[in-house]
Design a protein around this motif. Structure first.
Motif, PDB file in Angstrom:
ATOM      1  N   VAL A   1       0.840  -1.206   0.000  1.00  0.00           N
ATOM      2  CA  VAL A   1       0.000   0.000   0.000  1.00  0.00           C
ATOM      3  C   VAL A   1       0.868   1.247   0.000  1.00  0.00           C
ATOM      4  N   HIS A   2       1.969   1.238   0.764  1.00  0.00           N
ATOM      5  CA  HIS A   2       2.889   2.377   0.760  1.00  0.00           C
ATOM      6  C   HIS A   2       3.453   2.597  -0.645  1.00  0.00           C
ATOM      7  N   GLY A   3       3.825   1.517  -1.311  1.00  0.00           N
ATOM      8  CA  GLY A   3       4.345   1.634  -2.670  1.00  0.00           C
ATOM      9  C   GLY A   3       3.322   2.203  -3.633  1.00  0.00           C
ATOM     10  N   ALA A   4       2.082   1.741  -3.525  1.00  0.00           N
ATOM     11  CA  ALA A   4       1.025   2.260  -4.399  1.00  0.00           C
ATOM     12  C   ALA A   4       0.770   3.741  -4.131  1.00  0.00           C
ATOM     13  N   LEU A   5       0.808   4.137  -2.875  1.00  0.00           N
ATOM     14  CA  LEU A   5       0.594   5.545  -2.548  1.00  0.00           C
ATOM     15  C   LEU A   5       1.750   6.416  -3.036  1.00  0.00           C
ATOM     16  N   ILE A   6       2.963   5.892  -3.008  1.00  0.00           N
ATOM     17  CA  ILE A   6       4.108   6.630  -3.523  1.00  0.00           C
ATOM     18  C   ILE A   6       3.979   6.822  -5.030  1.00  0.00           C
ATOM     19  N   VAL A   7       3.572   5.778  -5.733  1.00  0.00           N
ATOM     20  CA  VAL A   7       3.388   5.903  -7.182  1.00  0.00           C
ATOM     21  C   VAL A   7       2.287   6.918  -7.485  1.00  0.00           C
TER      22      VAL A   7
ATOM     23  N   ARG B   1     -10.366  -2.212   5.877  1.00  0.00           N
ATOM     24  CA  ARG B   1     -11.266  -2.568   4.785  1.00  0.00           C
ATOM     25  C   ARG B   1     -10.604  -3.458   3.732  1.00  0.00           C
ATOM     26  N   LEU B   2      -9.273  -3.564   3.749  1.00  0.00           N
ATOM     27  CA  LEU B   2      -8.553  -4.344   2.753  1.00  0.00           C
ATOM     28  C   LEU B   2      -8.236  -5.732   3.275  1.00  0.00           C
TER      29      LEU B   2
ATOM     30  N   LEU C   1       1.967  15.311   0.193  1.00  0.00           N
ATOM     31  CA  LEU C   1       1.443  14.648   1.399  1.00  0.00           C
ATOM     32  C   LEU C   1       1.602  13.133   1.316  1.00  0.00           C
ATOM     33  N   LEU C   2       1.437  12.555   0.117  1.00  0.00           N
ATOM     34  CA  LEU C   2       1.572  11.104  -0.024  1.00  0.00           C
ATOM     35  C   LEU C   2       3.014  10.631   0.099  1.00  0.00           C
ATOM     36  N   PHE C   3       3.970  11.525   0.001  1.00  0.00           N
ATOM     37  CA  PHE C   3       5.363  11.137   0.196  1.00  0.00           C
ATOM     38  C   PHE C   3       5.784  11.199   1.657  1.00  0.00           C
TER      39      PHE C   3
ATOM     40  N   LEU D   1      -1.224   6.851   8.214  1.00  0.00           N
ATOM     41  CA  LEU D   1      -2.600   7.231   8.548  1.00  0.00           C
ATOM     42  C   LEU D   1      -3.578   6.667   7.519  1.00  0.00           C
ATOM     43  N   ILE D   2      -3.238   6.764   6.247  1.00  0.00           N
ATOM     44  CA  ILE D   2      -4.094   6.193   5.204  1.00  0.00           C
ATOM     45  C   ILE D   2      -4.156   4.681   5.349  1.00  0.00           C
TER      46      ILE D   2
END
Length: 167
Positions: free
Chosen positions: A74-80, A116-117, A99-101, A108-109
């Motif tokens: 999830v961290h990787g997807a948010l970074i992309v 939910r995942l 903010l996503l970096f 928090l996300i």
């Protein structure tokens, strides 16, 4: 209400970005505003490379330890996604991308999404869904010994001499 949110976002975001360009352009001038847009795109690609490699190392370490790397994925997807937002021209998308970096914001996300995942730790290489019966199938496994299967040329194969010249 949720059906109304997407069209508002689709129309409202470009209008808000244009308004941001106008305000920043009046405040800084044309060339500094364009320089900010170009620098934010470059920053997005550099940050993707730096933090993306770190996340790939985390995923690798979690996999080697035998744990499911759900949070790291999830961290990787948010970074992309954050780098895509930084590459897009606009100041609001740049703020969201920055903010996503930030690792604390990503955590928090993850806390909000993690409930939910469902991260699956196993998969099947072949389909286990039978469309005819609309339920899963238990396909038998064929277990062969070394002498039951051999790899090599087949004397009965039409391709044993290669393709013919007139074909």
């Amino acid at each position: 209400m949720p059906r109304l949110l997407f069209p508002l976002l689709l129309l409202g975001l470009p209008l808000a970005e244009i308004a941001g360009f106008v305000v920043v352009g009046q405040w800084l001038g044309l060339w500094p505003t364009l320089a900010l847009v170009i620098l934010s795109g470059l920053a997005g690609t550099v940050l993707l490379r730096i933090q993306g490699l770190d996340v790939l190392r985390q995923i690798n370490a979690e996999g080697r330890a035998g744990r499911v790397p759900g949070e790291a994925i999830v961290h990787g997807a948010l970074i992309v996604f954050g780098s895509i937002l930084l590459v897009l021209p606009g100041f609001l998308t740049d703020i969201a991308g920055i903010l996503l970096f930030i690792p604390g914001f990503r955590r928090l996300i993850w806390r909000m999404l993690g409930e939910r995942l469902v991260v699956r730790s196993s998969y099947s290489a072949r389909p286990t869904w039978d469309p005819g019966t609309r339920r899963g199938t238990d396909q038998p496994t064929l277990d062969l010994d070394a002498n039951d299967y051999q790899r090599g040329p087949n004397p009965d194969s039409p391709w044993k001499n290669g393709p013919k010249d007139g074909a």
